[in-house]
Design a protein around this motif. Structure first.
Motif, PDB file in Angstrom:
ATOM      1  N   ARG A  28       0.837  -1.216   0.000  1.00  0.00           N
ATOM      2  CA  ARG A  28       0.000   0.000   0.000  1.00  0.00           C
ATOM      3  C   ARG A  28       0.862   1.252   0.000  1.00  0.00           C
ATOM      4  NH1 ARG A  28      -4.305   2.908   0.279  1.00  0.00           N
ATOM      5  NH2 ARG A  28      -4.564   4.556   1.784  1.00  0.00           N
ATOM      6  N   VAL A  74       0.835   4.194  -2.874  1.00  0.00           N
ATOM      7  CA  VAL A  74       0.545   5.595  -2.561  1.00  0.00           C
ATOM      8  C   VAL A  74       1.697   6.490  -3.015  1.00  0.00           C
ATOM      9  CG1 VAL A  74       0.224   7.260  -0.667  1.00  0.00           C
ATOM     10  CG2 VAL A  74      -1.057   5.095  -0.678  1.00  0.00           C
ATOM     11  N   GLU A 109      -7.293  14.339  -4.969  1.00  0.00           N
ATOM     12  CA  GLU A 109      -8.511  13.792  -4.378  1.00  0.00           C
ATOM     13  C   GLU A 109      -8.950  12.522  -5.105  1.00  0.00           C
ATOM     14  OE1 GLU A 109     -13.194  15.027  -3.902  1.00  0.00           O
ATOM     15  OE2 GLU A 109     -11.706  16.632  -3.948  1.00  0.00           O
ATOM     16  N   ASP A 149      -6.492   9.681  -4.242  1.00  0.00           N
ATOM     17  CA  ASP A 149      -6.695   9.154  -2.898  1.00  0.00           C
ATOM     18  C   ASP A 149      -7.960   8.294  -2.807  1.00  0.00           C
ATOM     19  OD1 ASP A 149      -4.323  10.237  -2.016  1.00  0.00           O
ATOM     20  OD2 ASP A 149      -5.251  12.035  -1.167  1.00  0.00           O
ATOM     21  N   LYS A 150      -9.025   8.688  -3.514  1.00  0.00           N
ATOM     22  CA  LYS A 150     -10.239   7.856  -3.547  1.00  0.00           C
ATOM     23  C   LYS A 150      -9.914   6.487  -4.127  1.00  0.00           C
ATOM     24  CE  LYS A 150     -13.830  11.315  -4.281  1.00  0.00           C
ATOM     25  NZ  LYS A 150     -14.813  11.786  -5.282  1.00  0.00           N
ATOM     26  N   LEU A 182      -6.914   4.987  -4.392  1.00  0.00           N
ATOM     27  CA  LEU A 182      -5.988   4.264  -3.516  1.00  0.00           C
ATOM     28  C   LEU A 182      -6.704   3.702  -2.288  1.00  0.00           C
ATOM     29  CD1 LEU A 182      -2.994   6.721  -3.845  1.00  0.00           C
ATOM     30  CD2 LEU A 182      -2.989   4.324  -4.592  1.00  0.00           C
ATOM     31  N   ASP A 183      -7.608   4.492  -1.700  1.00  0.00           N
ATOM     32  CA  ASP A 183      -8.355   4.011  -0.534  1.00  0.00           C
ATOM     33  C   ASP A 183      -9.225   2.818  -0.896  1.00  0.00           C
ATOM     34  OD1 ASP A 183      -7.217   5.923   1.085  1.00  0.00           O
ATOM     35  OD2 ASP A 183      -8.947   7.276   1.027  1.00  0.00           O
ATOM     36  N   LYS A 184      -9.773   2.823  -2.111  1.00  0.00           N
ATOM     37  CA  LYS A 184     -10.668   1.749  -2.540  1.00  0.00           C
ATOM     38  C   LYS A 184      -9.892   0.498  -2.954  1.00  0.00           C
ATOM     39  CE  LYS A 184     -14.013   3.128  -5.135  1.00  0.00           C
ATOM     40  NZ  LYS A 184     -14.766   3.580  -6.321  1.00  0.00           N
ATOM     41  N   TYR A 204      -6.520  -0.170  -2.730  1.00  0.00           N
ATOM     42  CA  TYR A 204      -5.341  -0.565  -1.960  1.00  0.00           C
ATOM     43  C   TYR A 204      -5.631  -0.606  -0.465  1.00  0.00           C
ATOM     44  CZ  TYR A 204      -2.630  -0.735  -6.152  1.00  0.00           C
ATOM     45  OH  TYR A 204      -2.157  -1.103  -7.387  1.00  0.00           O
ATOM     46  N   SER A 205      -6.903  -0.814  -0.107  1.00  0.00           N
ATOM     47  CA  SER A 205      -7.244  -1.053   1.296  1.00  0.00           C
ATOM     48  C   SER A 205      -6.675  -2.429   1.660  1.00  0.00           C
ATOM     49  CB  SER A 205      -8.760  -1.044   1.490  1.00  0.00           C
ATOM     50  OG  SER A 205      -9.336  -2.179   0.848  1.00  0.00           O
ATOM     51  N   LYS A 206      -6.514  -2.674   2.933  1.00  0.00           N
ATOM     52  CA  LYS A 206      -5.984  -3.972   3.370  1.00  0.00           C
ATOM     53  C   LYS A 206      -6.868  -5.120   2.888  1.00  0.00           C
ATOM     54  CE  LYS A 206      -3.302  -2.464   7.308  1.00  0.00           C
ATOM     55  NZ  LYS A 206      -2.950  -2.653   8.697  1.00  0.00           N
ATOM     56  N   GLU A 263     -12.807   8.014 -10.694  1.00  0.00           N
ATOM     57  CA  GLU A 263     -13.109   8.646  -9.409  1.00  0.00           C
ATOM     58  C   GLU A 263     -13.500  10.114  -9.573  1.00  0.00           C
ATOM     59  OE1 GLU A 263     -13.438   6.734  -6.870  1.00  0.00           O
ATOM     60  OE2 GLU A 263     -12.500   4.980  -7.793  1.00  0.00           O
TER      61      GLU A 263
END
Length: 160
Positions: free
Chosen positions: A9, A13, A27, A30-31, A33-35, A37-39, A139
């Motif tokens: 991750r 990033v 923005e 990050d949306k 990556l959060d979606k 590349y979450s654990k 995104e």
């Protein structure tokens, strides 16, 4: 591989912010990556796809993954290297490693964002050729994406 999720991750990033600054709004990055590349999502990708890491001096500095689209075609999902470790052959080594784990692949694909010249140059030098370009919603940001392809008959594929 589970123990590498935080490193994977972090590499994603850092690579995204380094590569897409000025191409994709932070923005939107990050949306994404959060979606993706979450654990939890990374664990799913590790379980379903073929993912590998590259270490140097005991530290994960890059990762790569692919999945089969059909029985004889595959897509490179990601090859990311920490910005400070780029241009040292890590990406090429990861590409060779991916190829060595592919079975019966006749065509290999990769989608890259238009304007990502580092990636485009890397893949073109690896033997990929431009196939098509399409526009997509990324995104909330309109983005042009290039699809590159390499055929197994291509001599360059056998030299990977």
């Amino acid at each position: 591989m589970k123990e590498d999720i935080d490193d994977i991750r972090d590499i994603a990033v850092q690579s995204w912010h380094d590569t897409y600054e000025g191409l994709i709004p932070r923005e939107s990055q990050d949306k994404y990556l959060d979606k993706y590349y979450s654990k939890e999502r990374l664990q799913e990708r590790i379980d379903k796809n073929h993912m590998f890491v590259c270490e140097k001096a005991g530290r994960v500095i890059g990762f790569a993954s692919f999945f089969y689209e059909t029985v004889d075609s595959a897509e490179v999902e990601a090859i990311y290297v920490l910005p400070g470790a780029q241009r040292e052959g890590v990406g090429s080594a990861l590409m060779r490693h991916l190829w060595s784990h592919m079975q019966n692949v006749r065509e290999l694909y990769i989608d890259i964002e238009s304007g990502n010249e580092k990636a485009e140059n890397f893949y073109m030098l690896s033997g990929f050729e431009f196939q098509t370009e399409f526009e997509e919603d990324f995104e909330g940001h309109r983005l042009k994406t290039k699809r590159l392809r390499m055929k197994a008959e291509d001599e360059k594929l056998h030299r990977l």
